[in-house]
Design an enzyme around this catalytic site. Structure first.
Site, short mmCIF file in Angstrom:
data_model
loop_
_atom_site.label_atom_id
_atom_site.label_comp_id
_atom_site.label_asym_id
_atom_site.label_seq_id
_atom_site.Cartn_x
_atom_site.Cartn_y
_atom_site.Cartn_z
N SER C 121 -2.62 -43.66 13.30
CA SER C 121 -2.58 -44.93 12.58
C SER C 121 -3.01 -46.06 13.51
O SER C 121 -2.85 -45.98 14.72
CB SER C 121 -1.15 -45.20 12.08
N LYS C 172 2.07 -38.55 8.83
CA LYS C 172 1.04 -39.57 8.59
C LYS C 172 0.84 -39.78 7.08
O LYS C 172 0.62 -40.91 6.63
CB LYS C 172 -0.28 -39.14 9.24
N HIS C 175 3.60 -41.88 5.89
CA HIS C 175 3.33 -43.22 6.43
C HIS C 175 2.36 -43.97 5.51
O HIS C 175 2.59 -45.13 5.15
CB HIS C 175 2.73 -43.08 7.84
N ASN C 176 1.33 -43.32 5.11
CA ASN C 176 0.34 -43.98 4.24
C ASN C 176 0.91 -44.24 2.85
O ASN C 176 0.60 -45.26 2.23
CB ASN C 176 -0.93 -43.14 4.14
N GLU C 179 2.83 -47.28 3.20
CA GLU C 179 1.85 -48.37 3.35
C GLU C 179 1.34 -48.83 1.98
O GLU C 179 1.26 -50.03 1.71
CB GLU C 179 0.70 -47.85 4.21
#
Lengths: 303, 303, 303, 303
Positions: C121, C172, C175-176, C179
């Site tokens: 990231s 990840k 995480h996205n 986001e």
């Protein structure tokens, strides 16, 4: 016609009964002695193995499979692949994932057999009212089995060859996604009316009222109104709501297709939420609130 | 019985016709010459002012108001408050906010008059099929007007005195919230089926199929299937979807009550989204993506 | 240390530069002549084939793959499987699906090689600020490459061995998903403030204000405030919002796990909605409204 | 400068301390003896009535009100309207609804006084880090109080006169709506990671990792990471999540404006859901499933 029927449970047993009443001959098989017994009482010829079932059928054998999706369906279909011959027809009338059906169709086709996927709607009411059948597969095979479809359906419009193999279960999957959304819409509305205590609304009467001329009249509403007549507070029912696969598949498929289906999705997610005993996400929110605001938060011990 | 009817448009005009067919006498008023003309043709006695309307009614005057909610309803009711007398009855059959109806009920009550709120469902089909009526108000007044309710409704179960003043419009509001949710569920499902191009599904046939024995059968589905028969691609229709108030009120009310109604809410929000020509929120997302990822983003000039 | 780096685009090129600045030696490869040229200028040794890249590396070869997920990653990894030897280490630093990474990890393991998945990231800011690395794989291999991780990260806390192979890309992915949810929340709030025209709010000033002491301060807010300073109306940006895969995967994974993630899901769906030119679902709603209410609906020709 | 401060609780008490440290004189009042005592210890001059508070202030009196929104704020402001004089300034620094603030602003204006609404963010961290202040009101009055704003804020950019009366609380309302959305996004992501048991992820380590270079770094993440270090399982916390008004108001306002804010809305609704002991909507779904499918449904007694 004379067909085999594997799975004589709640759905399969009723279908056997409906077909027998219409004059068809059913050779039935089920792992459960109780289900076999019941089917016998309703006029089915019951056998004690798949081999016997296959042996009892006339040429161009037709076997309807009505067992739980996933492994039970997989193992049944694999056994039939071994025992049946070219040109024979297998129908999966259960709630299989349409992608599984597409894959299975290829395997049957490679052996010169026919695989039909029939999405079957109607629940326990199908016995008396007929089943709505969404059928995928090769036209020639579908035509061959059409006398069976016609007698399972409530009327000539109640079954349809919707497209190639897999499309029957796909259409049934979407049907169930829509069903989830409709159910959630009714449930939210009823909850909101119940919360308006100052009006003292009688939900049994109101749902009955809506059956007559309102825009939201539907079969689901009919059932709801009947249920509420006997138990308007639903006191004995849990708010835990199961989900049976098609809802989740509809969400996944819509995301993969890039089609927004937010209401169907949220209907599934509210069921998932209802299945949680403790929500870790909720605890995380409590932790954050405590951390930034010093908010007193509920402890488990307070409950 | 002989009643006044203010508002002879799409809804009011049809209701007049239905009541006249049932043997009632209608004294009608509408600002539009065209609407007045039509009502005359259907057998209504049409007058050219509220004063004339009031004068034409027998004692214990009953006036049904069927005009757009908000200001038109407000000014009509204020005028009636001046012109009517103790014990007279006014029915607001439009789509008023139930809190307005509660407030208006108090005002009429203070003058010794009766105010009834009738949530009216059925759309343009009500003329032939009857209207589903959700009625709030004092029992005595509701009973007095019951011959009218009974003939507007499709059958004796199609109208109901649901509770005190305001409750009729409240139940209608929730009804419409549910309607929004159901409609969105169908719309999402149909869009997903259409996106599955490899199956070449015929949506007109599938919606027709579902009318026969499926769990999602409903009146809304009936209408959808009929519409798709003539225009399956809906080529001429815009994807701009209006909303008429009750959906938004349902959301606001649920939030104020602390009752989660996520599916109804999202149905409203998807309509709001459809009403946007450009979404500033979308532009903000594009800006962020560009800022952190250097992602090429679409410019308006690319479109 | 001396490592190979395949993919010298926006992300890979910047990572090469950051590593070279920290004293590492980079043997780079990219299909684009332009990207190779740029990497040379930043101090990388650039080769013109995978064979040359492998040949240029010392024993226990370490190769970082930074190419688009899906087929490009697949073909690159397959080639490396052929060209590398036992004990060598391959890191996939791109946005691969974690299930692909788990599968690939098995394949490399079967050949005695090591596969590390690094969720990366930081976007275009990583060059100067450092990349946040979420790393999955065998501990021994991760330790071996740790000098590289340490110099890519902004500080010693900016990289972490989170778990076994696949877990790096899984973290990840989540995480996205988060986001997406955060971005949508900001975007909705900004749109609502902009709609409140009577207050004449300056969104550039307000987002800047919030950076100082508010609960919603974040790096995404920093970027947004900077962007709005130059173009508060975002006039040139389209409201079409792309999505890059991880958001959709998060939704699918949450549904498969039975974990409700409604806000992340809806963030993805609002992007999907923004990508539609015409919404068939919207047209279906228009059709229904017309059918039951006789509502005039917008035609395409009205727009 | 010397100002009055009504409400010396968690927020007001800290603000008093911060202002005293910066050299201002505080005349404080609170109904709670304990809060008054604490404020005295931090250097405030504490009085025992509003009359004393007003009497203790120099001309052009400035009074900051920091009490719970709704009735406590209403009664305090009404008392001040009686006791203060032309040109005096009252600041409501609490979480009032912006429409209340607009209404109150009119009342103060009619008496020649000034009303300022200050949306105040920062929670219990404001004492040390400073408060982010979103200020609505007349420019002249805002300028007069600016020395106080400047010292409450973390830095000169940490307070802003955003617009006319009401706009301060409006911007704070939207701020909190965004906050709800961000919190929910993190919470969903963490729950999904926790559910992936096969990876054995350490959420405390991962949230700490994300603080360094990731796209989702934020102050809320900082707090979450710190909290999880001490209690990663959040065992003692309930998943019941309160809401404090602004979230609901944001939803209502967005619906009234016709702006879709689905993610903020759903964040509020998931809190409402968490506050339900039993969901009647869930029971309705169970009833329907039982009615159409004969599905065994959970009874309360099974739980």
């Amino acid at each position: 016609m004379k067909i085999g029927l594997i799975g004589l449970g709640k759905m399969g047993g009723n279908m056997a009964t409906r077909l027998i009443r219409a004059g068809h001959e059913i050779v039935g098989f089920d792992l459960s002695e109780e289900n076999r017994q019941k089917a016998t009482e309703h006029g089915a010829q019951v056998v004690s193995s798949l081999d016997d079932l296959v042996a009892a059928l006339p040429e161009r054998k037709v076997v309807w499979v009505m067992v739980p999706h996933g492994k039970p369906t997989d193992s049944t279909l694999e056994a039939l692949l071994e025992k049946l011959s070219e040109n024979d027809i297998v129908i999966d009338g259960g709630n299989s994932n349409y992608q599984d059906s597409m894959r299975r169709g290829e395997i049957f086709k490679a052996k010169g057999m026919f695989f039909i996927d029939s999405g079957t709607s109607g629940g326990i009411w199908g016995l008396e009212e007929g089943y709505c059948l969404m059928i995928g597969g090769d036209t020639e095979a579908v035509v061959h089995v059409s006398p069976v479809f016609a007698d399972l359906a409530p009327n000539p419009k109640g079954w349809l060859h919707v497209g190639p193999t897999g499309s029957g279960h796909f259409v049934k999957m979407v049907h169930n996604g829509i069903e989830y959304g409709m159910m959630q819409a009714y449930a939210e509305g009823l909850e909101l009316m119940r919360a308006k205590e100052e009006f003292g609304l009688n939900l049994a009467n109101i749902t009955e009222l809506w059956r007559h001329g309102s825009v939201v009249r539907s079969w689901l509403l009919d059932l709801t109104a009947e249920y509420l007549k006997n138990d308007p507070e639903l006191k004995e029912l849990s708010d835990y709501v199961s989900d049976s696969g098609e809802g989740r598949w509809t969400v996944i498929d819509s995301i993969q297709e890039g089609v927004p289906a937010p209401v169907i999705t949220l209907s599934v997610q509210m069921r998932l939420r209802s299945q949680q005993d403790q929500s870790y996400a909720g605890k995380v929110l409590s932790a954050m609130r405590n951390a930034f605001g010093g908010h007193a938060v509920k402890k488990v011990s307070d409950e």
